[in-house]
Design a protein around this motif. Structure first.
Motif, PDB file in Angstrom:
ATOM      1  N   ARG A  41       0.834  -1.184   0.032  1.00 32.59           N
ATOM      2  CA  ARG A  41       0.044  -0.130   0.018  1.00 32.59           C
ATOM      3  C   ARG A  41       0.938   1.333   0.138  1.00 32.59           C
ATOM      4  O   ARG A  41       0.443   2.428  -0.440  1.00 32.59           O
ATOM      5  CB  ARG A  41      -0.907  -0.001   1.215  1.00 32.59           C
ATOM      6  CG  ARG A  41      -1.766  -1.251   1.287  1.00 32.59           C
ATOM      7  CD  ARG A  41      -2.705  -1.113   2.501  1.00 32.59           C
ATOM      8  NE  ARG A  41      -3.583  -2.140   2.636  1.00 32.59           N
ATOM      9  CZ  ARG A  41      -4.866  -2.104   1.986  1.00 32.59           C
ATOM     10  NH1 ARG A  41      -5.218  -1.016   1.268  1.00 32.59           N
ATOM     11  NH2 ARG A  41      -5.703  -3.071   2.197  1.00 32.59           N
ATOM     12  N   MET A  42       2.052   1.206   0.525  1.00 33.64           N
ATOM     13  CA  MET A  42       2.895   2.135   0.707  1.00 33.64           C
ATOM     14  C   MET A  42       4.087   2.273   0.087  1.00 33.64           C
ATOM     15  O   MET A  42       4.944   1.261  -0.325  1.00 33.64           O
ATOM     16  CB  MET A  42       3.200   2.529   2.372  1.00 33.64           C
ATOM     17  CG  MET A  42       1.705   2.774   3.077  1.00 33.64           C
ATOM     18  SD  MET A  42       2.147   2.700   4.839  1.00 33.64           S
ATOM     19  CE  MET A  42       3.012   4.154   5.085  1.00 33.64           C
ATOM     20  N   PRO A  43       4.941   3.566  -0.272  1.00 36.00           N
ATOM     21  CA  PRO A  43       5.991   3.565  -0.757  1.00 36.00           C
ATOM     22  C   PRO A  43       7.218   2.912   0.177  1.00 36.00           C
ATOM     23  O   PRO A  43       6.936   2.858   1.313  1.00 36.00           O
ATOM     24  CB  PRO A  43       6.202   4.978  -0.949  1.00 36.00           C
ATOM     25  CG  PRO A  43       5.058   5.699  -0.885  1.00 36.00           C
ATOM     26  CD  PRO A  43       4.167   4.957  -0.208  1.00 36.00           C
ATOM     27  N   PHE A  44       8.213   2.136  -0.315  1.00 29.29           N
ATOM     28  CA  PHE A  44       9.151   1.704   0.263  1.00 29.29           C
ATOM     29  C   PHE A  44       9.857   2.339   1.306  1.00 29.29           C
ATOM     30  O   PHE A  44       9.806   1.686   2.631  1.00 29.29           O
ATOM     31  CB  PHE A  44      10.378   1.076  -0.732  1.00 29.29           C
ATOM     32  CG  PHE A  44      11.526   0.462  -0.026  1.00 29.29           C
ATOM     33  CD1 PHE A  44      11.510  -0.987   0.377  1.00 29.29           C
ATOM     34  CD2 PHE A  44      12.534   1.150   0.428  1.00 29.29           C
ATOM     35  CE1 PHE A  44      12.379  -1.560   1.042  1.00 29.29           C
ATOM     36  CE2 PHE A  44      13.715   0.496   0.975  1.00 29.29           C
ATOM     37  CZ  PHE A  44      13.534  -0.788   1.504  1.00 29.29           C
ATOM     38  N   GLY A  45      10.098   3.462   1.098  1.00 35.31           N
ATOM     39  CA  GLY A  45      10.729   4.240   2.303  1.00 35.31           C
ATOM     40  C   GLY A  45       9.794   4.561   3.445  1.00 35.31           C
ATOM     41  O   GLY A  45      10.175   4.498   4.416  1.00 35.31           O
ATOM     42  N   GLU A  46       8.517   4.530   3.039  1.00 34.33           N
ATOM     43  CA  GLU A  46       7.737   4.810   4.254  1.00 34.33           C
ATOM     44  C   GLU A  46       7.347   3.647   5.192  1.00 34.33           C
ATOM     45  O   GLU A  46       7.316   3.775   6.498  1.00 34.33           O
ATOM     46  CB  GLU A  46       6.263   5.426   3.715  1.00 34.33           C
ATOM     47  CG  GLU A  46       6.422   6.705   3.070  1.00 34.33           C
ATOM     48  CD  GLU A  46       6.696   7.966   3.879  1.00 34.33           C
ATOM     49  OE1 GLU A  46       6.159   7.867   5.291  1.00 34.33           O
ATOM     50  OE2 GLU A  46       7.253   8.702   3.605  1.00 34.33           O
ATOM     51  N   VAL A  47       7.170   2.507   4.294  1.00 29.24           N
ATOM     52  CA  VAL A  47       7.334   1.276   5.227  1.00 29.24           C
ATOM     53  C   VAL A  47       8.379   1.091   6.034  1.00 29.24           C
ATOM     54  O   VAL A  47       8.373   0.658   7.060  1.00 29.24           O
ATOM     55  CB  VAL A  47       6.965   0.055   4.000  1.00 29.24           C
ATOM     56  CG1 VAL A  47       6.764  -1.243   5.002  1.00 29.24           C
ATOM     57  CG2 VAL A  47       5.714   0.293   3.232  1.00 29.24           C
ATOM     58  N   ALA A  48       9.543   1.077   5.343  1.00 34.04           N
ATOM     59  CA  ALA A  48      10.981   0.782   5.950  1.00 34.04           C
ATOM     60  C   ALA A  48      10.969   1.764   7.321  1.00 34.04           C
ATOM     61  O   ALA A  48      11.650   1.382   8.303  1.00 34.04           O
ATOM     62  CB  ALA A  48      12.147   1.135   5.072  1.00 34.04           C
ATOM     63  N   ARG A  49      10.635   3.115   7.098  1.00 36.80           N
ATOM     64  CA  ARG A  49      10.745   3.822   8.324  1.00 36.80           C
ATOM     65  C   ARG A  49      10.008   3.550   9.322  1.00 36.80           C
ATOM     66  O   ARG A  49      10.492   3.497  10.518  1.00 36.80           O
ATOM     67  CB  ARG A  49      10.507   5.449   7.850  1.00 36.80           C
ATOM     68  CG  ARG A  49      10.430   6.214   8.701  1.00 36.80           C
ATOM     69  CD  ARG A  49      10.659   7.774   8.471  1.00 36.80           C
ATOM     70  NE  ARG A  49      10.547   8.686   9.723  1.00 36.80           N
ATOM     71  CZ  ARG A  49      11.242   9.878   9.696  1.00 36.80           C
ATOM     72  NH1 ARG A  49      11.939  10.292   8.683  1.00 36.80           N
ATOM     73  NH2 ARG A  49      11.471  10.384  10.877  1.00 36.80           N
ATOM     74  N   MET A  50       8.474   3.145   9.109  1.00 36.87           N
ATOM     75  CA  MET A  50       7.752   2.695  10.044  1.00 36.87           C
ATOM     76  C   MET A  50       8.050   1.574  11.003  1.00 36.87           C
ATOM     77  O   MET A  50       8.151   1.562  12.208  1.00 36.87           O
ATOM     78  CB  MET A  50       6.084   2.493   9.454  1.00 36.87           C
ATOM     79  CG  MET A  50       5.259   2.074  10.759  1.00 36.87           C
ATOM     80  SD  MET A  50       3.619   1.802  10.159  1.00 36.87           S
ATOM     81  CE  MET A  50       3.053   3.317   9.252  1.00 36.87           C
ATOM     82  N   ALA A  51       8.557   0.638  10.191  1.00 35.14           N
ATOM     83  CA  ALA A  51       9.346  -0.414  10.739  1.00 35.14           C
ATOM     84  C   ALA A  51      10.397  -0.363  11.371  1.00 35.14           C
ATOM     85  O   ALA A  51      10.660  -0.916  12.452  1.00 35.14           O
ATOM     86  CB  ALA A  51       9.522  -1.654   9.644  1.00 35.14           C
TER      87      ALA A  51
END
Length: 257
Positions: A149-159
């Motif tokens: 659902r989200m761009p890679f950088g946003e997913v990685a940052r949240m995780a």
């Protein structure tokens, strides 16, 4: 029972509510079984053509697995028993549209549910975060679902940021996790309005469209999910050390993003 299931047969819409507000709607083993059962039941209920999923109260949609739940694990590093693996509609072969309505916190294992919903409606006061890495745990399934659902950088940052920051509803909307923002307390009503529209259309066309949308990323998702148990088995700290880190983080603050 830790789920409330309401059906409006005239409109063709069901409302499923996680009903453990005193536990921030965390999912214990009983709730996990109930979720699987209700999705399977909807497969055969022709009066249900669209579903809204939410959590009771205003503090949390869901905060993942209840940490009091005891889940025995096999000794093999090549397998892991995840009690949340089958809590979502797609894991139970339900291809009727599911809309998630989020008030308050949604974190960790909540993404198993958000990740298998067609779209997400959220209050402007909702927040999203993934605490796994903070406690020495691999964020595997959660990250895979969010990556749809989200761009890679946003997913990685949240995780990777864990409990250090929370993603605001506005940021979640800007990056694609959320499709509609509402005033506080109005997410369910907005989701029900959307579900009512969808349920009014021919069911075969709607379900075929849902299946087509999911087919677009099915190959990559299936490969990633197949790898997830191994990453968790190899990367997680032992449960005792996870608990130590959890206890030690008690009152730590966070930054809203």
């Amino acid at each position: 029972m830790s789920l409330i299931v309401e059906r409006d047969k005239e409109l063709g819409v069901a409302l499923v509510t996680l009903d453990r507000p005193e536990k921030h709607n965390a999912i214990d083993l009983e709730t996990a079984d109930e979720l699987s059962a209700v999705w399977r039941d909807f497969r055969f209920d022709e009066t249900v053509r669209a579903v809204v999923l939410t959590g009771a109260g205003s503090k949390a949609f869901c905060t993942g697995i209840d940490r009091a739940a005891e889940v025995p694990q096999p000794s093999s590093p090549y397998s892991i028993d995840d009690p949340l693996i089958a809590i979502g509609p797609k894991a139970n072969d339900l291809w009727k549209p599911v809309i998630a309505a989020v008030e308050g916190m949604a974190c960790g294992g909540a993404f198993y549910l958000l990740g298998e919903s067609e779209f997400v409606v959220a209050s402007r006061e909702a927040t999203f975060f993934d605490p796994h890495t903070t406690y020495g745990m691999v964020s595997a399934y959660e990250t895979i679902y969010l990556a749809q659902r989200m761009p890679f950088g946003e997913v990685a940052r949240m995780a990777l940021m864990g409990t250090a920051e929370r993603t605001s509803a506005r940021r979640a909307y800007e990056t694609g996790l959320v499709s509609e923002l509402t005033d506080p307390g109005e997410a369910v009503d907005a989701a029900l309005r959307a579900a009512t529209v969808v349920a009014s259309y021919p069911a075969e066309a709607v379900q075929g469209t849902v299946r087509a949308a999911w087919a677009a990323g099915e190959g990559a998702r299936a490969r990633a999910l197949g790898l997830a148990p191994h990453l968790i088995a190899l990367g997680n700290l032992p449960p005792a050390r996870q608990s130590e880190r959890f206890a030690g983080r008690g009152g730590s603050g966070y930054r809203l993003r």
